[in-house]
Design a protein around this motif. Structure first.
Motif, PDB file in Angstrom:
ATOM      1  N   ILE A  81       0.836  -1.192   0.000  1.00  0.00           N
ATOM      2  CA  ILE A  81       0.000   0.000   0.000  1.00  0.00           C
ATOM      3  C   ILE A  81       0.877   1.249   0.000  1.00  0.00           C
ATOM      4  CG2 ILE A  81      -1.916  -1.129   1.190  1.00  0.00           C
ATOM      5  CD1 ILE A  81      -0.962   0.215   3.782  1.00  0.00           C
ATOM      6  N   GLN A  82       0.251   2.385  -0.299  1.00  0.00           N
ATOM      7  CA  GLN A  82       0.979   3.659  -0.241  1.00  0.00           C
ATOM      8  C   GLN A  82       1.457   3.903   1.186  1.00  0.00           C
ATOM      9  OE1 GLN A  82      -0.865   7.063  -2.195  1.00  0.00           O
ATOM     10  NE2 GLN A  82      -0.104   8.424  -0.603  1.00  0.00           N
ATOM     11  N   GLY A  83       2.676   4.407   1.331  1.00  0.00           N
ATOM     12  CA  GLY A  83       3.200   4.678   2.656  1.00  0.00           C
ATOM     13  C   GLY A  83       3.828   3.469   3.310  1.00  0.00           C
ATOM     14  N   HIS A  84       3.996   2.389   2.558  1.00  0.00           N
ATOM     15  CA  HIS A  84       4.737   1.177   2.915  1.00  0.00           C
ATOM     16  C   HIS A  84       4.066   0.285   3.950  1.00  0.00           C
ATOM     17  CE1 HIS A  84       6.203   3.004   6.697  1.00  0.00           C
ATOM     18  NE2 HIS A  84       6.561   4.053   5.998  1.00  0.00           N
ATOM     19  N   GLY A  85       3.403   0.829   4.996  1.00  0.00           N
ATOM     20  CA  GLY A  85       2.700   0.008   5.986  1.00  0.00           C
ATOM     21  C   GLY A  85       3.596  -0.851   6.847  1.00  0.00           C
ATOM     22  N   LEU A  86       4.834  -0.441   7.080  1.00  0.00           N
ATOM     23  CA  LEU A  86       5.745  -1.219   7.916  1.00  0.00           C
ATOM     24  C   LEU A  86       5.364  -1.092   9.386  1.00  0.00           C
ATOM     25  CD1 LEU A  86       9.180  -0.284   6.283  1.00  0.00           C
ATOM     26  CD2 LEU A  86       7.732  -2.263   5.794  1.00  0.00           C
ATOM     27  N   LEU A 136      15.019   5.166   7.917  1.00  0.00           N
ATOM     28  CA  LEU A 136      15.157   5.065   6.466  1.00  0.00           C
ATOM     29  C   LEU A 136      14.474   6.240   5.784  1.00  0.00           C
ATOM     30  CD1 LEU A 136      15.890   2.167   7.391  1.00  0.00           C
ATOM     31  CD2 LEU A 136      14.644   1.318   5.396  1.00  0.00           C
ATOM     32  N   SER A 137      14.903   6.532   4.569  1.00  0.00           N
ATOM     33  CA  SER A 137      14.216   7.548   3.762  1.00  0.00           C
ATOM     34  C   SER A 137      12.885   6.988   3.267  1.00  0.00           C
ATOM     35  CB  SER A 137      15.082   7.940   2.567  1.00  0.00           C
ATOM     36  OG  SER A 137      15.166   6.862   1.637  1.00  0.00           O
ATOM     37  N   GLY A 138      12.037   7.879   2.734  1.00  0.00           N
ATOM     38  CA  GLY A 138      10.747   7.425   2.227  1.00  0.00           C
ATOM     39  C   GLY A 138      10.885   6.396   1.121  1.00  0.00           C
ATOM     40  N   GLY A 139      11.841   6.627   0.227  1.00  0.00           N
ATOM     41  CA  GLY A 139      12.061   5.671  -0.857  1.00  0.00           C
ATOM     42  C   GLY A 139      12.556   4.331  -0.351  1.00  0.00           C
ATOM     43  N   GLN A 140      13.449   4.358   0.639  1.00  0.00           N
ATOM     44  CA  GLN A 140      13.966   3.110   1.211  1.00  0.00           C
ATOM     45  C   GLN A 140      12.863   2.339   1.918  1.00  0.00           C
ATOM     46  OE1 GLN A 140      17.095   4.826   3.585  1.00  0.00           O
ATOM     47  NE2 GLN A 140      18.673   4.417   2.045  1.00  0.00           N
ATOM     48  N   ARG A 141      11.999   3.044   2.646  1.00  0.00           N
ATOM     49  CA  ARG A 141      10.888   2.367   3.337  1.00  0.00           C
ATOM     50  C   ARG A 141       9.950   1.708   2.336  1.00  0.00           C
ATOM     51  NH1 ARG A 141      11.193   6.978   6.799  1.00  0.00           N
ATOM     52  NH2 ARG A 141       9.507   8.011   5.659  1.00  0.00           N
ATOM     53  N   GLN A 142       9.689   2.406   1.215  1.00  0.00           N
ATOM     54  CA  GLN A 142       8.789   1.821   0.230  1.00  0.00           C
ATOM     55  C   GLN A 142       9.411   0.583  -0.401  1.00  0.00           C
ATOM     56  OE1 GLN A 142       5.719   3.297   0.020  1.00  0.00           O
ATOM     57  NE2 GLN A 142       5.126   1.412  -1.021  1.00  0.00           N
ATOM     58  N   VAL A 169      11.780  11.608  -8.803  1.00  0.00           N
ATOM     59  CA  VAL A 169      13.004  10.865  -9.090  1.00  0.00           C
ATOM     60  C   VAL A 169      12.999   9.526  -8.354  1.00  0.00           C
ATOM     61  CG1 VAL A 169      15.515  10.830  -8.805  1.00  0.00           C
ATOM     62  CG2 VAL A 169      14.383  12.906  -9.619  1.00  0.00           C
ATOM     63  N   THR A 170      12.675   9.561  -7.049  1.00  0.00           N
ATOM     64  CA  THR A 170      12.627   8.325  -6.267  1.00  0.00           C
ATOM     65  C   THR A 170      11.552   7.398  -6.807  1.00  0.00           C
ATOM     66  OG1 THR A 170      13.333   9.553  -4.303  1.00  0.00           O
ATOM     67  CG2 THR A 170      12.378   7.386  -3.936  1.00  0.00           C
ATOM     68  N   ARG A 171      10.448   7.977  -7.235  1.00  0.00           N
ATOM     69  CA  ARG A 171       9.348   7.175  -7.783  1.00  0.00           C
ATOM     70  C   ARG A 171       9.783   6.449  -9.053  1.00  0.00           C
ATOM     71  NH1 ARG A 171       3.213   9.219  -7.945  1.00  0.00           N
ATOM     72  NH2 ARG A 171       2.245   7.414  -8.907  1.00  0.00           N
ATOM     73  N   GLY A 172      10.494   7.168  -9.917  1.00  0.00           N
ATOM     74  CA  GLY A 172      10.971   6.543 -11.149  1.00  0.00           C
ATOM     75  C   GLY A 172      11.901   5.377 -10.864  1.00  0.00           C
ATOM     76  N   ARG A 173      12.784   5.536  -9.877  1.00  0.00           N
ATOM     77  CA  ARG A 173      13.697   4.459  -9.529  1.00  0.00           C
ATOM     78  C   ARG A 173      12.945   3.277  -8.918  1.00  0.00           C
ATOM     79  NH1 ARG A 173      18.446   8.318  -6.940  1.00  0.00           N
ATOM     80  NH2 ARG A 173      19.320   8.999  -8.938  1.00  0.00           N
ATOM     81  N   ALA A 174      11.933   3.571  -8.098  1.00  0.00           N
ATOM     82  CA  ALA A 174      11.143   2.492  -7.501  1.00  0.00           C
ATOM     83  C   ALA A 174      10.403   1.705  -8.576  1.00  0.00           C
ATOM     84  CB  ALA A 174      10.155   3.070  -6.484  1.00  0.00           C
TER      85      ALA A 174
END
Length: 311
Positions: A81-86, A136-142, A169-174
């Motif tokens: 889900i959005q926001g990773h849910g960890l 972690l950063s937002g991208g790392q958490r996702q 940019v992070t979205r494109g890499r993900a």
């Protein structure tokens, strides 16, 4: 394979999903798009029975999903889900190992799987496995959220706006990470997104929802070139349709000769993602590599020309 056969969901007097029939082939990515309230998230949640259909049938590899307990079904599918849910008070390793632990895997097997996935997402296990999510950063958490969904090697991965909170940019890499991992494991993915660019970039096929109904299910190029309804035509736009077609081509097919400094782009990156990354980083050019070897460069000027006349 996921087969959705004339499925509807009615909440009181409101029909959220109206007699939708849709087949998602094995080892493919199907992107569900539509406006808010179109029924796409409700349809996704019916696949793992977080929402129960009012009528119709959903089959996974030919088996009616109601033939098994809901918790068994969910453990066979990844869900992001959005926001990773960890879990915020669990380490990264424990988060990733959640479903394998529930399935009774031995701890050594769980540890191996955790390290394998961290390495796959370019997160050094020695540095990240004992960290907490807030470190972690937002991208790392996702990325960890996607790794957790893949931990038990599910054949099916359901994703609900997984990258919506990330910067471009992070979205494109993900997105590139997801496509690479999906190709490696052959996972079948059903992805809900409000972003047509993301659907075009990732989807083998795109399913467009409007007011609870499926109005078109097609390959990206067909959707852009031949919208089935006025709603789809409005969704894909007219003035920027050529630019969106850049998402269908890879930079490895459009490299130029010459030098460029800085981080190299992978040859499988889409032209659209490369264009965005160059703009956001303020670079005029970047090296392009395939299998660790630089094969040329990609330039902002060259991408601009392709955007006006994509090939």
């Amino acid at each position: 394979m996921i087969e959705i056969d004339s499925v509807s969901k009615v909440f009181s007097s409101f029909t959220a999903v109206d007699k939708v029939s849709l087949t998602i082939e094995r080892h493919s990515i199907c992107a569900l798009v539509g406006t808010s309230g179109s029924g796409k998230t409700t349809l996704l949640r019916m696949v793992n029975r977080l929402v129960e259909p009012t009528s119709g049938q959903i089959r996974v590899d030919g088996e009616d999903i109601t033939a098994m307990p809901a918790y068994t079904l969910r453990r066979r599918m990844g869900y992001v889900i959005q926001g990773h849910g960890l879990f915020p008070h669990w380490s990264i390793a424990r988060n990733i190992g959640t479903v394998p632990s529930l399935l009774g895997w031995e701890q050594k097997a769980i540890d191996r799987r955790v390290d394998e996935l961290l390495e796959m997402f370019q997160l050094d296990p020695a540095r990240f496995r004992e960290r907490m999510p807030h470190e972690l950063s937002g991208g790392q958490r996702q990325r960890v959220g996607v790794a957790r969904a893949l931990a038990a090697e599910p054949r099916i991965l359901l994703m609900d706006e997984p990258f919506g909170a990330l910067d471009p940019v992070t979205r494109g890499r993900a997105q590139e990470d997801l496509r690479r991992i999906q190709q490696r494991f052959g996972t079948t993915i059903l992805l809900v997104t409000h972003d047509l660019e993301e659907a075009i970039s990732l989807g083998d096929r795109i399913a467009v929802m409007d007011k609870g109904r499926l109005v078109q299910h097609a390959r990206p190029a067909e959707l852009l070139g031949a919208p089935a309804t006025e709603f789809v035509a409005e969704l894909v736009g007219t003035t920027d349709r050529a630019f969106r077609l850049l998402s269908l081509s890879r930079i490895g097919d459009h490299v130029e000769p010459g030098p460029a400094s800085g981080e190299a782009f992978d040859a499988e990156m889409s032209l659209r993602t490369a264009y965005s990354e160059l703009l956001w980083s303020g670079r005029d050019a970047a090296p392009v590599q395939r299998d660790g070897r630089v094969i040329g460069i990609v330039t902002l000027a060259g991408l601009g020309r392709l955007a006006s006349r994509p090939s």
